[in-house]
Design an enzyme around this catalytic site. Sequence first.
Site, PDB file in Angstrom:
ATOM      1  CB  SER A 196       3.142   1.510  -1.527  1.00  0.00           C
ATOM      2  OG  SER A 196       3.424   1.817  -0.192  1.00  0.00           O
TER       3      SER A 196
ATOM      4  CD  GLU B 206     -12.337   6.161  -1.622  1.00  0.00           C
ATOM      5  OE1 GLU B 206     -12.372   6.412  -0.394  1.00  0.00           O
ATOM      6  OE2 GLU B 206     -12.257   5.004  -2.081  1.00  0.00           O
TER       7      GLU B 206
ATOM      8  CE  LYS C 123       3.959  -2.304   0.629  1.00  0.00           C
ATOM      9  NZ  LYS C 123       3.574  -1.332   1.683  1.00  0.00           N
TER      10      LYS C 123
END
Length: 507
Positions: free
Chosen positions: A335, A346, A360
């Site tokens: 999560s 990224e 998740k």
Amino acid sequence: MVKVVKNVEDEKLEQKETQEQHKDSEHETPLKSAGYVKMKRFYFIMLIFFVIFLSAGITTFVLAFGDEKAVDVVSVERREFDKLFSAYDTLKDNYYKDLDDDKLVNGAINGMLEALDDPYSDYMNVEEAEGFHNSISSSFEGIGAEIQEKDGHITIVSPIKGSPAEKAGLKPNDIILTVDNKSLQGMSTTEAVLLIRGKKGSKVELTIQRPGTDDPITVPIVRDTIPLQTVYGELLEDNIAKVSITSFSENTSKELVETLNNLQKQGMKGLVLDLRQNPGGLLDQAIQISSLFVPEGKVLFKVEDRNGNVKEYKSNNDNGTDLPLVVIIDKGSASASEILAAAVKESANVPLVGEKSFGKGTVQTAQDLQDGSNMKYTTAKWLTPKGNWIHQKGIEPDYKVQLPQYANLPFLDPDKELSMSMSSSEVSGAEQMLKALGYDPGKMDSFFDEKMKDTVIQFQKDNKLEANGVLKGDTTIKLMENVRETLIKNDPQVQKAVEILKGQLNK
């Protein structure tokens, strides 16, 4: 037909009234008597019309300005609820004993959420909702593990760092079969939590099925207070710091900033951010923490609603740091910790080390209801800065590093005796633990022989314990503690992260 009847009755009434008028008023003329009767009929008809118009006026007034309940009565008349009302009325009228109205309503709401077939959407009664709020905003008493319903089973997502669950050896993906011999089959996550949690010092016994093992294991755990602290920092070699974030609670970002400031005063030059076994938590904390490590204006993550509308969340870089950074993840990172890992990977080119994360990729909203109960439901899915949905896939690390096999050994029950001539999976676990500590228990055959006994005696002598060659009580506890300490000292994932940072600092 109705008109004819009314006319007949009117005629009878008129005849009767005319006869009575002739009888009682000899001095009145026929013209005056007839006019009196007509006036009485006129007043009667006007009274009926007045009552009708008055009723209509009151209804209009109430609908426009009256109590909201009056409007609610109208709005409740929805065809999709006809079957629900019918079932409710049938049970109330015909069930063989009296029913609790609140229990029926709670059951209906819970049923709607269960019908979503979403392990992250759940209904919590008043007691369950209170526990849910405590787990986010304050300390609570229990074993300290994040759980979820998965494929019909209650499964460990991650034990909290330093918690009784971690110390007992619980691992991500462990399936909890029973709690104090009570089966969890078919239970919701919140129902399971109520059984697992309890007062500090009380004991709970879990039966665990671990993936890759044949036999279930029994894990006794003494409950404790699960602390508020969610950030732990230390300075390693060459001024490289390691900071562990155990969950994303209300004060986690504040704790992290304070920890980083203290480490910088000590000369921190690089940072290993440890998100292993972090089950996630509050979204706003993930945003604030990610902004510390991602350049201003860069995308942290995206949220996509059910209509395909996408909203981007970008870094504001308040109190940001330019320190060289490496992040460690594992299958217990879920999560909000995955949001952070994906954001730095990224949007800031930060390398990830460890194992694939949990996976998740959805966002939940918790809504309190009027009676203090709570409804938690999924509202959207979140995407990485590059638009990837990691749900049920996880995030792959740039450097895959596995923990040694002994890190996943089953818990040994201190109350259970392991001694000569016994053969079991527990004996096998003890053999591997002793070997990991540098001892030679002989053949790794799950059999407690003379060689194994001599090895246990040597371990007991080295740790100033009663040297009787039996694994039980203090000996078992000390064996597991030493294995844990050895893993921390020789953690290959941390070692790899430090190696990468050193390479960056030496450029």
